[in-house]
Write an enzyme that holds these catalytic residues in place. Structure first.
Site, PDB file in Angstrom:
ATOM      1  N   GLN A  13     -20.129  16.088 -27.767  1.00 24.71           N
ATOM      2  CA  GLN A  13     -19.686  15.576 -29.075  1.00 24.71           C
ATOM      3  C   GLN A  13     -18.480  16.364 -29.574  1.00 24.71           C
ATOM      4  O   GLN A  13     -18.463  17.593 -29.525  1.00 24.71           O
ATOM      5  CB  GLN A  13     -20.854  15.674 -30.079  1.00 24.71           C
ATOM      6  N   ASP A  26     -18.122   8.676 -22.087  1.00 21.23           N
ATOM      7  CA  ASP A  26     -17.162   8.536 -23.187  1.00 21.23           C
ATOM      8  C   ASP A  26     -15.846   7.919 -22.706  1.00 21.23           C
ATOM      9  O   ASP A  26     -15.046   7.463 -23.520  1.00 21.23           O
ATOM     10  CB  ASP A  26     -16.822   9.926 -23.762  1.00 21.23           C
ATOM     11  N   LYS A  67     -27.447   8.820 -31.723  1.00 19.43           N
ATOM     12  CA  LYS A  67     -27.255   8.485 -30.302  1.00 19.43           C
ATOM     13  C   LYS A  67     -28.517   8.792 -29.510  1.00 19.43           C
ATOM     14  O   LYS A  67     -28.948   8.006 -28.664  1.00 19.43           O
ATOM     15  CB  LYS A  67     -26.066   9.282 -29.723  1.00 19.43           C
TER      16      LYS A  67
HETATM   17  N1  GUN Z   1     -16.665  12.234 -32.044  1.00 25.67           N
HETATM   18  C1  GUN Z   1     -16.411  11.107 -32.755  1.00 25.67           C
HETATM   19  N2  GUN Z   1     -16.542  10.020 -31.960  1.00 25.67           N
HETATM   20  C2  GUN Z   1     -16.891  10.463 -30.731  1.00 25.67           C
HETATM   21  C3  GUN Z   1     -17.186   9.815 -29.490  1.00 25.67           C
HETATM   22  O1  GUN Z   1     -17.130   8.591 -29.347  1.00 25.67           O
HETATM   23  N3  GUN Z   1     -17.514  10.651 -28.452  1.00 25.67           N
HETATM   24  C4  GUN Z   1     -17.564  12.008 -28.584  1.00 25.67           C
HETATM   25  N4  GUN Z   1     -17.884  12.724 -27.499  1.00 25.67           N
HETATM   26  N5  GUN Z   1     -17.294  12.632 -29.717  1.00 25.67           N
HETATM   27  C5  GUN Z   1     -16.967  11.857 -30.784  1.00 25.67           C
END
Ligand code: GUN
Length: 310
Positions: free
Chosen positions: A98, A124, A54
């Site tokens: 995350q 998110d 990311k």
């Molecule tokens: N863990 C797995 N997928 C995601 C996501 O799309 N966002 C976040 N913050 N954590 C994750």
């Protein structure tokens, strides 16, 4: 029949290119690039990889990415204090924490953290205000993975309206918002999960089948209506060679990849589904790149909305 493979990497590149002029225009007008704060707590190996991808993609797309790491021993209070600091910052337009968080943070910690993020910076789409707006069909920031799936279907010419979509998995991150987005696009939606009786035959009613359960190779041929579009959201690192060999067979290139790295990322959909499905997303190179592209798009949208509000 051999399924058409939907190229998530190429579709994600199209989305990133389309966002580029917006990123440049924002940076010119604001005198700074759109800013994304990514918070990683602890050392979960899968999260390390996701966060690295990311951050790298954000930097390549012209965003300012601020990766904030906290040790696995950090308290929930430490994490909430960091989130509040990012909420107040003028440089951070988007905030992502995350998940999963370390177990030691306690049950319900993720939800408490998502609740604390400023909804206008919630790239998110997990804050209850944004979830509520999503349910009402008026969300500004939608969860990245499910909106990436919709983009994939649209850009691959797969009709959603009037079709039967089956979602396996009911997580807050994928299953539930996925069902809402498909419903808003006029699909008839069935959500199933571990307690659904006769899961294969329910899944096999889907013209579109979305697998989001995190169990490698769980969705076998009997789950799939011939010709259906199968979207594989699973990305589970498998560290057992025997499991890789059982899924992909002797001589598979996956075994070479395993020999090099000691693990391979495996989706929820069994490789033999390619003989039944009409179209299929690969793992890796399917939904994953879309999730990242949509995160960049959400960050730009959050930055633009913040600058409009002044
Ligand atoms: N863990 C797995 N997928 C995601 C996501 O799309 N966002 C976040 N913050 N954590 C994750």
């Amino acid at each position: 029949m051999t399924a058409r493979v939907i190229d998530g990497t190429a579709i994600a590149a199209e989305i990133r290119s389309a966002a580029m002029p917006g990123v440049e225009a924002f940076a010119r007008a604001a005198g700074r690039p759109p800013g994304l704060g990514i918070v990683l707590v602890g050392e979960n190996p899968a999260s390390e990889v996701y966060v690295r991808n990311k951050a790298k993609a954000g930097g390549n797309a012209g965003l300012w990415v601020d990766l904030q790491r906290l040790p696995a021993t950090a308290s929930l209070g430490d994490l909430l204090a960091l989130v509040h600091r990012l909420n107040r910052s003028d440089q951070h337009d988007g905030i992502l924490v995350q998940s999963p968080l370390p177990d030691a943070m306690g049950k319900g910690a993720s939800q408490r953290v998502f609740d604390a993020i400023d909804p206008d910076k919630d790239v998110d789409g997990f804050h209850p205000v944004n979830v509520g707006k999503l349910v009402q069909g008026r969300a500004h920031l939608k969860p990245c993975t499910p909106s990436g799936v919709i983009e994939m279907l649209d850009r691959s010419g797969i009709t959603i309206g009037g079709r039967h979509a089956v979602v396996i998995g009911r997580s807050e991150i994928v299953g539930k918002p996925m069902a809402m987005l498909l419903l808003q696009r006029d699909a008839t939606v069935t959500v199933c999960h571990s307690k659904t009786p006769d899961l294969p035959s329910v899944a096999a009613r889907g013209d579109i089948l979305v697998a989001a359960i995190g169990r490698p190779g769980f969705v076998t041929r009997d789950f799939v209506k011939p010709g259906a579009t199968v979207i594989d959201v699973g990305t589970t690192p498998v560290r057992d060679r025997a499991v890789v060999e059982q899924l992909f067979g002797h001589g598979s290139p996956r075994l070479e990849a395993f020999a090099k790295r000691g693990s391979v990322v495996v989706g929820d959909v069994h490789p033999a589904v390619a003989e039944v499905a009409g179209a299929l997303t690969p793992v890796p190179g399917g939904v994953g790149p879309l999730t990242i592209a949509l995160l960049l798009k959400n960050t730009l949208a959050a930055a633009e909305a913040r600058s409009r509000r002044g």
